[in-house]
Design a protein around this motif. Structure first.
Motif, PDB file in Angstrom:
ATOM      1  N   THR A  39      77.865  -8.987  41.761  1.00 53.18           N
ATOM      2  CA  THR A  39      77.889  -7.528  41.793  1.00 53.18           C
ATOM      3  C   THR A  39      77.378  -6.991  40.458  1.00 53.18           C
ATOM      4  OG1 THR A  39      79.310  -5.600  42.240  1.00 53.18           O
ATOM      5  CG2 THR A  39      80.328  -7.444  41.084  1.00 53.18           C
ATOM      6  N   ILE A  40      77.858  -5.822  40.049  1.00 51.34           N
ATOM      7  CA  ILE A  40      77.436  -5.229  38.786  1.00 51.34           C
ATOM      8  C   ILE A  40      78.647  -4.939  37.897  1.00 51.34           C
ATOM      9  CG2 ILE A  40      75.350  -4.139  39.706  1.00 51.34           C
ATOM     10  CD1 ILE A  40      76.971  -1.485  39.749  1.00 51.34           C
ATOM     11  N   ALA A  41      78.387  -4.795  36.606  1.00 50.35           N
ATOM     12  CA  ALA A  41      79.324  -4.184  35.660  1.00 50.35           C
ATOM     13  C   ALA A  41      78.577  -3.043  34.996  1.00 50.35           C
ATOM     14  CB  ALA A  41      79.799  -5.197  34.629  1.00 50.35           C
ATOM     15  N   LEU A  42      79.271  -1.956  34.743  1.00 51.86           N
ATOM     16  CA  LEU A  42      78.655  -0.792  34.098  1.00 51.86           C
ATOM     17  C   LEU A  42      79.288  -0.575  32.731  1.00 51.86           C
ATOM     18  CD1 LEU A  42      78.676   1.740  37.094  1.00 51.86           C
ATOM     19  CD2 LEU A  42      76.818   0.220  36.389  1.00 51.86           C
ATOM     20  N   LEU A  43      78.460  -0.209  31.766  1.00 48.21           N
ATOM     21  CA  LEU A  43      78.928   0.170  30.439  1.00 48.21           C
ATOM     22  C   LEU A  43      78.482   1.597  30.161  1.00 48.21           C
ATOM     23  CD1 LEU A  43      77.933  -3.000  28.347  1.00 48.21           C
ATOM     24  CD2 LEU A  43      80.077  -2.579  29.564  1.00 48.21           C
ATOM     25  N   VAL A  85      83.505   2.734  24.222  1.00 42.95           N
ATOM     26  CA  VAL A  85      82.857   1.952  25.271  1.00 42.95           C
ATOM     27  C   VAL A  85      83.738   1.993  26.507  1.00 42.95           C
ATOM     28  CG1 VAL A  85      82.076  -0.325  26.029  1.00 42.95           C
ATOM     29  CG2 VAL A  85      81.671   0.389  23.678  1.00 42.95           C
ATOM     30  N   VAL A  86      83.158   2.356  27.640  1.00 44.48           N
ATOM     31  CA  VAL A  86      83.826   2.289  28.937  1.00 44.48           C
ATOM     32  C   VAL A  86      83.230   1.113  29.696  1.00 44.48           C
ATOM     33  CG1 VAL A  86      84.387   3.495  31.078  1.00 44.48           C
ATOM     34  CG2 VAL A  86      84.069   4.800  28.953  1.00 44.48           C
ATOM     35  N   VAL A  87      84.077   0.215  30.169  1.00 44.61           N
ATOM     36  CA  VAL A  87      83.644  -0.934  30.975  1.00 44.61           C
ATOM     37  C   VAL A  87      84.138  -0.725  32.396  1.00 44.61           C
ATOM     38  CG1 VAL A  87      83.719  -3.436  31.262  1.00 44.61           C
ATOM     39  CG2 VAL A  87      83.804  -2.452  28.963  1.00 44.61           C
TER      40      VAL A  87
END
Length: 405
Positions: free
Chosen positions: A329-333, A304-306
């Motif tokens: 804002t956003i967080a991406l996984l 998993v990349v956060v």
């Protein structure tokens, strides 16, 4: 004399990131990595320093107020450089085709309208909160990822850890037990001094000496002969650092957990829409994610990349076609272990009455909940450990469920 050399090589996380990127990794091999289900989980945390414009990265083009607020830099579903539709409401920046592919393969997800508990707009304090895991700045000199490592069951062995680049992120600092741990800041050292340090460790610790030598090569490739920051260089740096990190993490005896920081996301002026400065940076991030996937090989399925940032940017553009410091804002996984193909959001809307303090995307999700959900899904950490140790005094931010497949 060598101690003085080592001290000069270590720099604070507040220093100028001349290379534009840093890499820290912990080669911790827990027993559960050889569990009956065959999983060997890996976690990569990517910090985008400078505050990412989430409304330009994953645009709510279905919101009737979006285009008016973001003006000349707003994304659209048509035109010369159309955004990539993720669903009927949200669209991805066209500079991120690799992430879009992962999303379609259900190996990537977006959490929108998210933020840390921090509500002011200082980069310094915002990054401190993001990396320390505390609700306010200035609390500790350790990071939430390091405290998560301390909470993991002790593995069969602990090997050396490595930080390549000008700074070790606070998120991975702390007191977890290690053997031969050496954060290294190479860009501020001349070649002769750095090579003397490599030669010293070649006798004391051959494995670390090799890692330091690789770090020198990685840093030279990332920064190039010209140390002045340029958009093109930033793209190359992100890909190069990710490529090196993936190579280390793909090895059987390599790190399972890593933290990287990419600098330069403060887009006050000439941010650009589908093309321009932000597009260059997003292209570098997209390429870095692809490097992780390629370099990790079969390990990608358990990874998993956060991707996180300290806060968002204003919903309305400013007079210089940029955006100022904001909130939501956003967080991406991304990764083979992500339960993806989703934009997860309790969308607050962009009408003036719905904006935070009349200017920012209102956060409706706590970033700590996102990270807790990942840590629980990847490593099985309990609610209590996450609420009391990893993110102290955060019981109200429950782990987000269903993020890890």
């Amino acid at each position: 004399m060598i101690d003085c050399v080592e001290n000069r090589l270590l720099t604070s996380r507040r220093s100028l990131l001349l290379g534009g990127a840093s890499f820290a990794a912990w080669a911790y091999l827990p027993k559960f990595a050889r569990a009956a289900d065959g999983r060997d989980p890996r976690l990569i945390v990517v910090i985008l320093r400078g505050a990412l414009d989430g409304l330009s990265t994953v645009a709510p083009i279905g919101d009737p107020d979006y285009a008016g607020l973001h003006g000349s830099i707003a994304l659209a579903a048509d035109g010369a450089h159309p955004a990539i539709m993720l669903d009927s409401f949200f669209a991805l920046h066209p500079a991120m085709p690799e992430f879009a592919r992962m999303y379609r393969d259900k190996h990537a997800a977006v959490i929108h309208a998210v933020a840390t508990p921090y509500r002011d707009r200082s980069h310094f304090d915002g990054q401190d909160v993001l990396e320390s895991g505390y609700a306010g700045p200035g609390r500790v000199q350790s990071g939430w990822l390091n405290r998560a490592l301390e909470a993991l069951p002790r593995g069969e062995r602990v090997s050396s850890a490595l930080a390549v680049g000008p700074t070790t992120p606070l998120v991975l600092r702390g007191n977890a037990p290690t053997v031969g741990w050496a954060p290294v800041a190479l860009p501020h050292a001349d070649d002769d001094t750095a090579m003397r340090l490599v030669d010293l460790y070649r006798h004391r610790d051959p494995a670390l000496a090799m890692a330091l030598s690789q770090g020198l090569q990685l840093d030279k490739a990332a920064s190039g002969a010209d140390m002045k920051p340029k958009p093109g260089n930033a793209v190359a740096q992100m890909r190069q650092v990710a490529r090196g990190a993936a190579k280390l993490m793909a090895a059987d005896d390599g790190p399972r957990i890593a933290a990287l920081a990419f600098d330069g996301w403060d887009t006050h002026a000439k941010e650009g829409g589908p093309v321009g400065r932000l597009a260059f940076l997003l292209g570098g991030l997209d390429g870095a994610l692809a490097e992780f996937e390629t370099g990790l090989g079969e390990r990608w399925r358990d990874t998993v990349v956060v991707v996180t940032t300290e806060f968002g940017r204003t919903a309305r553009i400013n007079g210089t076609d940029g955006t100022d410091h904001g909130t939501g804002t956003i967080a991406l996984l991304a990764g083979g272990a992500v339960k993806g193909g989703r934009v997860i959001s309790d969308w607050p809307g962009l009408k003036l009455a719905n904006l935070y303090e009349g200017r920012d995307l209102k956060p409706t999700a706590d970033l700590r909940s996102v990270i807790k959900g990942v840590l629980q899904g990847q490593f099985g950490l309990s609610d209590r450990v996450l609420a009391e140790t990893v993110f102290p005094d955060s019981a109200g931010a429950r782990p987000m469920q269903g993020l890890v497949a």
